[in-house]
Design a protein around this motif. Structure first.
Motif, PDB file in Angstrom:
ATOM      1  N   ASP A   1       0.837  -1.102   0.028  1.00  0.00           N
ATOM      2  CA  ASP A   1      -0.025  -0.038  -0.100  1.00  0.00           C
ATOM      3  C   ASP A   1       0.884   1.391  -0.114  1.00  0.00           C
ATOM      4  OD1 ASP A   1      -1.568   2.218   0.403  1.00  0.00           O
ATOM      5  OD2 ASP A   1      -2.207   1.424   2.616  1.00  0.00           O
ATOM      6  N   PRO A   2       1.031   2.023  -1.003  1.00  0.00           N
ATOM      7  CA  PRO A   2       1.846   3.094  -1.135  1.00  0.00           C
ATOM      8  C   PRO A   2       1.750   4.084  -0.070  1.00  0.00           C
ATOM      9  CG  PRO A   2       0.388   3.269  -2.844  1.00  0.00           C
ATOM     10  CD  PRO A   2       0.246   1.730  -2.326  1.00  0.00           C
ATOM     11  N   ASN A   3       0.621   4.484   0.454  1.00  0.00           N
ATOM     12  CA  ASN A   3       0.415   5.265   1.271  1.00  0.00           C
ATOM     13  C   ASN A   3       0.687   4.965   2.861  1.00  0.00           C
ATOM     14  OD1 ASN A   3      -0.232   7.839   0.225  1.00  0.00           O
ATOM     15  ND2 ASN A   3      -2.344   6.960  -0.576  1.00  0.00           N
ATOM     16  N   SER A   4       0.917   3.688   2.996  1.00  0.00           N
ATOM     17  CA  SER A   4       1.393   3.281   4.125  1.00  0.00           C
ATOM     18  C   SER A   4       3.032   2.954   4.293  1.00  0.00           C
ATOM     19  CB  SER A   4       1.069   1.591   4.536  1.00  0.00           C
ATOM     20  OG  SER A   4       1.764   0.801   3.701  1.00  0.00           O
ATOM     21  N   ILE A   5       3.683   3.627   3.317  1.00  0.00           N
ATOM     22  CA  ILE A   5       5.050   3.579   3.516  1.00  0.00           C
ATOM     23  C   ILE A   5       6.108   4.628   4.457  1.00  0.00           C
ATOM     24  CG2 ILE A   5       7.303   4.289   1.931  1.00  0.00           C
ATOM     25  CD1 ILE A   5       5.747   3.075  -0.459  1.00  0.00           C
ATOM     26  N   ILE A   6       6.575   4.083   5.274  1.00  0.00           N
ATOM     27  CA  ILE A   6       7.571   4.779   6.021  1.00  0.00           C
ATOM     28  C   ILE A   6       9.035   4.728   5.701  1.00  0.00           C
ATOM     29  CG2 ILE A   6       8.269   5.018   8.402  1.00  0.00           C
ATOM     30  CD1 ILE A   6       5.206   4.627   9.314  1.00  0.00           C
ATOM     31  N   ILE A   7       9.654   5.944   5.564  1.00  0.00           N
ATOM     32  CA  ILE A   7      11.125   5.393   5.177  1.00  0.00           C
ATOM     33  C   ILE A   7      11.862   6.111   6.451  1.00  0.00           C
ATOM     34  CG2 ILE A   7      12.919   6.097   3.583  1.00  0.00           C
ATOM     35  CD1 ILE A   7      10.356   6.747   1.640  1.00  0.00           C
ATOM     36  N   ASP A   8      12.574   5.139   6.916  1.00  0.00           N
ATOM     37  CA  ASP A   8      13.832   5.627   8.034  1.00  0.00           C
ATOM     38  C   ASP A   8      15.044   5.522   7.493  1.00  0.00           C
ATOM     39  OD1 ASP A   8      13.591   6.068  11.292  1.00  0.00           O
ATOM     40  OD2 ASP A   8      15.480   5.004  10.493  1.00  0.00           O
ATOM     41  N   ALA A   9      15.628   6.708   7.098  1.00  0.00           N
ATOM     42  CA  ALA A   9      16.832   6.742   6.351  1.00  0.00           C
ATOM     43  C   ALA A   9      18.243   7.163   7.303  1.00  0.00           C
ATOM     44  CB  ALA A   9      16.819   7.652   5.200  1.00  0.00           C
ATOM     45  N   LYS A  10      19.306   6.708   7.122  1.00  0.00           N
ATOM     46  CA  LYS A  10      20.360   6.942   7.889  1.00  0.00           C
ATOM     47  C   LYS A  10      21.685   7.180   6.821  1.00  0.00           C
ATOM     48  CE  LYS A  10      18.008   3.570  10.114  1.00  0.00           C
ATOM     49  NZ  LYS A  10      16.988   3.085   9.595  1.00  0.00           N
TER      50      LYS A  10
END
Lengths: 350, 350, 350, 350
Positions: free
Chosen positions: D173-182
């Protein structure tokens, strides 16, 4: 396949020296690595233990089988611990392979010195005699004529390239030499040890093996040859919280008054035509990261008129010029190729 | 408030030395920091620039106002750059405050030496004369009698505590001394500079200011006093990819044959009763992290019979024993208190 | 000795959790560590393995001998691996000591969950029932009434302190919670392992145990209690190239529109009077170094109106609030003392 | 000179992106860098500021002079800050050069979005329209037909290569995407800033620009295109105490039950024949060091049946695949060459 193509095997492929040989040889135009060898992990894909090699090397690790390797390779690199190389080298030489050994087993011409500093019985003296000591910029001519190279240690290479021209020229008193060396942690290899445990090393700086490091007699052997008389040195090693890189900061008393510019000129002449030694201009000193991932050894100087001493700074990447890179440079020399083949990397910076 | 309670002001509170004074003084039983001062950030809460102080210090930074500070404090710490301290110290002394200066402005008794090494006009000679040089374990008795302390440099403290007993005893040739020092990056302060930019320093090791570091004459001044004759040394500084910690690796020629045990004994006697110097047993050398966050200076030795040289390893936390901690130790001495008050931390390890 | 003085023993003193208990308890006004215990190194001075304790602790390590410890101590800290604590806790409780266990053995009320996530038989259910789960700011009242505390995990503490108030208030959907956690390497302890070998970790960032970390059910147990219904979460752990510090970055869907300021206010009320939780102002997020060496847990927020999600950032020092510090905080609560005793450190910064 | 040989100029050669272009292009068989350009340091040797280039590049930095560069080069790389590129690109295009821009100026098709996230007036819409967005593995066919490439951001590349196939296939689901970037610190460039000051970053981990990072709309633009409808995401960035490397840990709800193996298969098919994306086997997740110094993007997965969520781990070297490497990959595509030319490095490990 080009007529120049040769096949290489790497014994000890799962150590840091071995895996660095793999990285560098991937770029070599004339060498194909046909066998990666590890007695402890034979049968497994090398990428299992080194996922950075995923899709780059998909072959399985071979066991140490001289008969098998003889059929697969023309040259063998021994990236094995001291004590192990001495057993393998003769077998591979008898099998007709060229051998480049990265251990300390064949570096010291004196068996007594080996025994004293390595706490281990020395190798067969005839074999020790046969090995050419592969400090490429100093003994390159001998390397060209041999099939058996003993590759120098990382501290030794870094120190000697910085000291040799001045000692040879008689510009510094060889018995005044003090070498304060600092190394990244990869020099200690992949073997587990509290002294390479992350939380013990990070944000920490420590000295070790004071006056007892096994590279001391190796350094003194070459300096004595350069000076034409026995030389003893003070040699100290430190561990730096970083992975790669060695710096040797070296101190010696000048035999006559000299300027920075004169020293620079002496070194530039000595290393003329040798691409991997970069002599820095007066007043500039190299940092370890400036040679990161490459076969360079960079050298800088500072004369102190107040004390009459010369300070020499020499840096290398311990896994390249201090190990795998110089080994390949020696292969190039031994094969009669340009010594820079496959080693023309630009340092990874930052 | 206890009769012993005093009030302290810190000028330069937004530098690393100042903020370390704040940390340490939070634990001092007799000292309350009543004013944190910064000319550049006056009026702002100190926690704005240092969020680790959230809810610990909620006060606003004061401006440098001698009249104001005189009313709020009994002692002032000057954690200001050289050139600035010389202007402020006399004003605070005239205002009747005790002054502990952490800059280089009052360390060198010779104005010419100051000018040569700092490239700046020296302070008023009368004021320089009045300042007591606060190397606590060496000049503690003088510190007890003064109201104006010049706190030593971080490299100086680390080097001198390692050298002083042997030079004083005549066991090493003072003119043979070579100091190879390594420092964490916090020694360079919070000012922005390419040489403390993360990507330039991380995974890198570099030398700097060869034969030109301004701590050289400070070291020589004390060594000359200890030796009873003029001493020159070779002093080299390196930057280690870590935040805190200094190591000085020092080399000198022994005047007579000595064992490690004799050296240890000499130092233990010299530092008897001084808790912040920990002399390590023969064959053990301290690492910087072993004093992390504390006022300790740990020292170890290695005699090399082959060369007749003594190697001395000395470590401190540059922000504590090398700066804020020793400043507080000097305050304790000056106030007639136990020198360890407020400084009894166990090193943060790992 | 003050009437309040008690004696403490630390089992597992040669691990990082144990040695941190030693560091912190050196500053505790009412607690004396009378026995440092290690089954593997019994009989040796603790400073042999931890030279930073030179002259601070000169005693020898004791063996694990319940009879002996009963005579020397009133409280015992078990800084032992899971599987070991379950054997020791009952013996010490029977011997009449207070017990604070830092392992995972008594955290999960469900034996099945323990078995599933720890791959090990669970402890005696009666003992599990008896243990009070020592998340001090949430279950402090229960801790005050017990003699047996099960100290929470480092990831758990960091995550739960950041999530609990919002879940309890019903402001976020508990089943939408995603926890992206990052830890320094000291969390993996002193045991040798390729995953804490310096050259593998330095200049590297890696994820591990995705959807399999044993702190998952511990987090869910508390969140379910807070929500009043079963909660499952996504929990990911990463290894950061640093020694100390944990950050949990947490994501959840808001049940209603809320501003940053409202969230801050909710948390400030929830943690009122609890000194070790510092709720940051809107728009400010804590970094791990801002709690270095201390028992603080700092929390910050960001509401995103575009997605309707709340991001929560929570940081601790994994060895302090995540282990030894919270253990001492629980001892303080259990003894009826101020919970901050012996824990009032200012973060070491930089 | 081979008929395929072309000449390249690099504007912004003294930034980390520019100097990485120099490093990589040294190995390119068909490209010669004929002009290194810096408006701030014109006239100086580039090795003055970057001593690792000693004897590798001895030329002087040119000023930004379109007339001059037109005569010296066929293609120009703009490694310039946003706001600067938009002024230069049109001039170079008019002069007939091919342009590859590494800034954010031409990435967002919506001028409003650019203004909102960059706080700066957008570039000329006609020029924005003309630019092809160079996410090589997704838009390679368009890149082959253009003379003007807008190179994606480092976070964007890492995130999108990990998300695109699953979104395109409708598996998440594209609107569920969470990106935790480092990210490593080199992403912040060489400009001096407290947030890249060594002592503030080392042994620290911090989050920044929560819900405000300018790569957010760039990610959403591509995800919206893939999903066929507007997508908003939660995107968080953190700073890791290391120099190079980015990891994006990404969370999304599966639209149907899927196994790790199915996901791996989907990605392997999507990236078939594209050498720079290495899809890891089920249960294996890449670490940043495993792509160090190379153009690889490595991707791994973890399905959690309990929550119905998919976790995706994607890593790159931010200066290579995240900047200079992908720029060269785009040049290769644009010239009709094999996309891997000059980019076949083995990761530097350890």
């Amino acid at each position: 396949m080009n007529a120049k193509q040769i096949r290489a095997a790497i014994v000890g492929s799962t150590g840091y020296g071995g895996v660095e040989l793999i990285r560098l040889l991937e770029s070599h135009p004339y060498v194909t690595v046909t066998s990666v060898i590890s007695s402890s992990s034979a049968g497994a894909p090398i990428a299992d233990g080194y996922p950075h090699l995923t899709e780059i090397r998909t072959d399985l690790l071979d066991d140490v089988d001289v008969g098998l390797i003889r059929d697969k390779a023309d040259v063998v690199f021994l990236a094995t611990p001291h004590g192990v190389s001495m057993k393998l080298a003769s077998q591979f030489l008898e099998a007709g392979l060229k051998v480049i050994d990265l251990s300390g087993d064949f570096r010291l011409k004196s068996g007594d010195a080996y025994k004293q500093w390595y706490k281990h019985e020395p190798a067969d003296p005839a074999l020790v005699e046969r090995a050419v000591y592969g400090l490429s910029e100093v003994y390159g001519e001998q390397v060209k004529t041999t099939d058996f190279v003993s590759n120098p240690g990382c501290f030794t290479t870094t120190s000697l390239l910085g000291l040799y021209p001045a000692v040879k020229a008689g510009w510094i008193d060889p018995n005044s030499i003090i070498i304060d060396a600092k190394s990244g942690v990869s020099g200690a290899g992949r073997g587990l040890n509290l002294s390479s445990h992350y939380s013990e090393i990070n944000e920490n700086f420590k000295a070790y093996k004071l006056n007892r490091h096994q590279h001391t007699p190796e350094i003194e052997q070459v300096l004595s040859e350069a000076a034409g008389r026995p030389v003893v040195t003070t040699f100290t090693t430190h561990l730096v919280p970083m992975t790669r890189g060695i710096m040797a900061t070296m101190y010696a008393t000048l035999t006559e008054k000299r300027s920075d510019a004169e020293i620079v000129e002496l070194y530039r002449q000595f290393y003329e035509g040798r691409k991997f030694v970069r002599v820095r201009p007066a007043g500039h000193w190299p940092a370890t990261k400036e040679v990161y991932g490459t076969n360079y050894c960079d050298i800088g100087f500072s004369v102190d008129e107040r004390t009459g001493r010369l300070t020499i700074i020499s840096v290398t990447d311990n896994l390249v010029k201090g190990a795998a890179g110089q080994a390949i440079q020696n292969l190039n020399l031994l094969m009669g190729w340009d010594e820079t083949l496959g080693l023309q990397f630009t340092p990874v910076y930052p």
